[in-house]
Scaffold this motif. Sequence first.
Motif, PDB file in Angstrom:
ATOM      1  N   LYS A  67     -68.943  31.097 -56.065  1.00  0.00           N
ATOM      2  CA  LYS A  67     -67.775  31.680 -56.740  1.00  0.00           C
ATOM      3  C   LYS A  67     -68.043  31.916 -58.227  1.00  0.00           C
ATOM      4  CE  LYS A  67     -65.924  31.382 -52.818  1.00  0.00           C
ATOM      5  NZ  LYS A  67     -67.233  31.069 -52.232  1.00  0.00           N
ATOM      6  N   THR A  68     -68.866  31.055 -58.827  1.00  0.00           N
ATOM      7  CA  THR A  68     -69.158  31.238 -60.251  1.00  0.00           C
ATOM      8  C   THR A  68     -69.855  32.571 -60.501  1.00  0.00           C
ATOM      9  OG1 THR A  68     -71.200  29.967 -59.960  1.00  0.00           O
ATOM     10  CG2 THR A  68     -69.274  28.777 -60.760  1.00  0.00           C
ATOM     11  N   VAL A  69     -70.759  32.955 -59.589  1.00  0.00           N
ATOM     12  CA  VAL A  69     -71.467  34.226 -59.766  1.00  0.00           C
ATOM     13  C   VAL A  69     -70.618  35.388 -59.268  1.00  0.00           C
ATOM     14  CG1 VAL A  69     -73.697  35.374 -59.521  1.00  0.00           C
ATOM     15  CG2 VAL A  69     -73.562  32.902 -59.277  1.00  0.00           C
ATOM     16  N   ASN A  70     -69.760  35.147 -58.241  1.00  0.00           N
ATOM     17  CA  ASN A  70     -68.825  36.197 -57.808  1.00  0.00           C
ATOM     18  C   ASN A  70     -67.949  36.647 -58.971  1.00  0.00           C
ATOM     19  OD1 ASN A  70     -68.600  34.662 -54.646  1.00  0.00           O
ATOM     20  ND2 ASN A  70     -69.197  36.793 -54.946  1.00  0.00           N
ATOM     21  N   ILE A  71     -67.482  35.689 -59.756  1.00  0.00           N
ATOM     22  CA  ILE A  71     -66.664  35.999 -60.931  1.00  0.00           C
ATOM     23  C   ILE A  71     -67.443  36.884 -61.882  1.00  0.00           C
ATOM     24  CG2 ILE A  71     -65.623  34.975 -63.004  1.00  0.00           C
ATOM     25  CD1 ILE A  71     -65.045  32.487 -61.152  1.00  0.00           C
ATOM     26  N   MET A  72     -68.697  36.545 -62.074  1.00  0.00           N
ATOM     27  CA  MET A  72     -69.535  37.292 -62.997  1.00  0.00           C
ATOM     28  C   MET A  72     -69.882  38.679 -62.454  1.00  0.00           C
ATOM     29  SD  MET A  72     -73.401  36.376 -64.060  1.00  0.00           S
ATOM     30  CE  MET A  72     -74.479  37.700 -64.555  1.00  0.00           C
ATOM     31  N   SER A  73     -70.235  38.750 -61.173  1.00  0.00           N
ATOM     32  CA  SER A  73     -70.718  40.021 -60.608  1.00  0.00           C
ATOM     33  C   SER A  73     -69.656  41.101 -60.638  1.00  0.00           C
ATOM     34  CB  SER A  73     -71.214  39.810 -59.173  1.00  0.00           C
ATOM     35  OG  SER A  73     -70.135  39.535 -58.286  1.00  0.00           O
ATOM     36  N   GLY A  74     -68.395  40.726 -60.390  1.00  0.00           N
ATOM     37  CA  GLY A  74     -67.335  41.722 -60.432  1.00  0.00           C
ATOM     38  C   GLY A  74     -67.164  42.326 -61.812  1.00  0.00           C
ATOM     39  N   GLY A  75     -67.341  41.508 -62.835  1.00  0.00           N
ATOM     40  CA  GLY A  75     -67.153  41.967 -64.200  1.00  0.00           C
ATOM     41  C   GLY A  75     -68.248  42.869 -64.723  1.00  0.00           C
ATOM     42  N   VAL A  76     -69.419  42.866 -64.071  1.00  0.00           N
ATOM     43  CA  VAL A  76     -70.506  43.755 -64.492  1.00  0.00           C
ATOM     44  C   VAL A  76     -70.787  44.833 -63.440  1.00  0.00           C
ATOM     45  CG1 VAL A  76     -71.621  42.126 -66.060  1.00  0.00           C
ATOM     46  CG2 VAL A  76     -72.232  42.082 -63.633  1.00  0.00           C
ATOM     47  N   SER A  77     -69.803  45.057 -62.587  1.00  0.00           N
ATOM     48  CA  SER A  77     -69.946  46.064 -61.532  1.00  0.00           C
ATOM     49  C   SER A  77     -70.221  47.447 -62.113  1.00  0.00           C
ATOM     50  CB  SER A  77     -68.663  46.136 -60.692  1.00  0.00           C
ATOM     51  OG  SER A  77     -68.454  44.953 -59.983  1.00  0.00           O
ATOM     52  N   GLU A  78     -70.832  48.292 -61.299  1.00  0.00           N
ATOM     53  CA  GLU A  78     -71.065  49.710 -61.554  1.00  0.00           C
ATOM     54  C   GLU A  78     -72.172  49.998 -62.553  1.00  0.00           C
ATOM     55  OE1 GLU A  78     -67.586  52.293 -60.251  1.00  0.00           O
ATOM     56  OE2 GLU A  78     -66.866  51.384 -62.115  1.00  0.00           O
ATOM     57  N   ARG A  79     -72.829  48.949 -63.076  1.00  0.00           N
ATOM     58  CA  ARG A  79     -73.995  49.221 -63.929  1.00  0.00           C
ATOM     59  C   ARG A  79     -75.029  48.116 -63.849  1.00  0.00           C
ATOM     60  NH1 ARG A  79     -69.405  46.357 -65.997  1.00  0.00           N
ATOM     61  NH2 ARG A  79     -69.718  45.666 -68.147  1.00  0.00           N
ATOM     62  N   VAL A  80     -74.829  47.098 -63.016  1.00  0.00           N
ATOM     63  CA  VAL A  80     -75.792  46.008 -62.919  1.00  0.00           C
ATOM     64  C   VAL A  80     -76.744  46.247 -61.742  1.00  0.00           C
ATOM     65  CG1 VAL A  80     -74.408  44.529 -61.386  1.00  0.00           C
ATOM     66  CG2 VAL A  80     -76.048  43.496 -62.969  1.00  0.00           C
ATOM     67  N   ARG A  81     -78.008  45.927 -61.947  1.00  0.00           N
ATOM     68  CA  ARG A  81     -79.013  46.050 -60.887  1.00  0.00           C
ATOM     69  C   ARG A  81     -79.061  44.758 -60.074  1.00  0.00           C
ATOM     70  NH1 ARG A  81     -83.970  46.285 -62.968  1.00  0.00           N
ATOM     71  NH2 ARG A  81     -84.801  47.165 -61.037  1.00  0.00           N
ATOM     72  N   ILE A  82     -79.332  44.900 -58.790  1.00  0.00           N
ATOM     73  CA  ILE A  82     -79.172  43.789 -57.855  1.00  0.00           C
ATOM     74  C   ILE A  82     -80.233  42.706 -58.023  1.00  0.00           C
ATOM     75  CG2 ILE A  82     -79.150  43.138 -55.409  1.00  0.00           C
ATOM     76  CD1 ILE A  82     -77.927  45.895 -54.822  1.00  0.00           C
TER      77      ILE A  82
END
Length: 391
Positions: A92-107
């Motif tokens: 969940k800690t990274v889920n919180i982060m991943s949503g906030g950097v959506s649409e420009r972060v590389r996997i």
Amino acid sequence: MAEADFKYILDTFFTLFAMVLIIFMVPGFAMLEAGLVRTKNVSAVLTINVMIYAVASLAFLLVGYKLAFGSWDSVTNSIWAVFMFQMAFVGKTVNIMSGGVSERVRIIPLAVFTIVMGAVIYPLVVNVSWGADMIKGTLFDIEMYDLAGSTVIHSTGGWALLAAIIIIGARKGRYVEGKIRVIPASNIPLVVLGALLLWIGWFGFNGGSVGSISSVENANLVAKTIMNTNTAGLAGAIIAGIIMYVRYKLLDITMILNGALGGLVAITAAANYYDMYTPIFIGLVGGALVVFAVPVFDKFKLDDPVGALSVHLVNGIWGTLAAGIFVESISFMAQLKGVVLIGIFTFSISYIALYLINKISVFRASDDNQLEGMDINECGVEAYPEFKRAI
């Protein structure tokens, strides 16, 4: 069957059931984020959410759990159930982060950071709050009370997200000539589904953190904790809707849902302590904070497509401090100290880790790739190929 054996079995089942509810938050985050981003980025968002669950969980299994808790021991229920319950939290800690950097972060670089979060950063935060506490007795000893992680999980993820946004930057076209360009959500039904799955998952999140249900006293405490959790979510949704209508004469469902999530984050620190009325106030403040915090972050050009900073960071702090305000046995200064120390530690270590990973494998997708969409460039699978061709 001996009474001790029956309690062991019942508490093991309860822990596993709560774990399943928390795992429902994985599709909750996935659907919420998939609905809030543009269609050209949906497959990438879904891939990231699946990878976070897999990578963070395995990192926690191999390294993180022992670092957090010191040993694999349990006397009240199965250690395997205890591990699965704690494992359900870590992603969940990274889920919180991943949503906030959506649409420009590389996997791939994000997956590398997920290993660092699941194996080191989050376990160390747990160690000094819920776990073995290797700094006990020192100046940095944290005596903060945090039932299910307003700070330990939500603020931790929020601080990591803040570090990531500073390093990665905003989406191409989000801020143009000093003005904020609105980028609308692509699928509101998915947003509603995702938020409600998160809401349901919160009952396991907070209720399961009570730890036991095998006595009348504990059964009542679990039920009260879940009721208080739900109440804060209700209040957060209502106040967000009211504020949006007063300000804009519109009822924005995305903001209403984020208001609910803000209330749920805020109540997480001490849902087991409150009477049935205090969660209303905590949820009202939480929902209002979301509405007012979103434009503040935009003014600083901190591009957060899903409002995670407002929901998780701001309300993680509010919820932790609220426990010190409204619960007589909880020290406000201890809560404040925990918020500050964990915030400094998490932001600093996350920033360093993200900075170093970014030097090796750049987090931010190129402007051309952002324009074309992350689905094609990161996944090779488009979520809505027919729709894209039609337009």
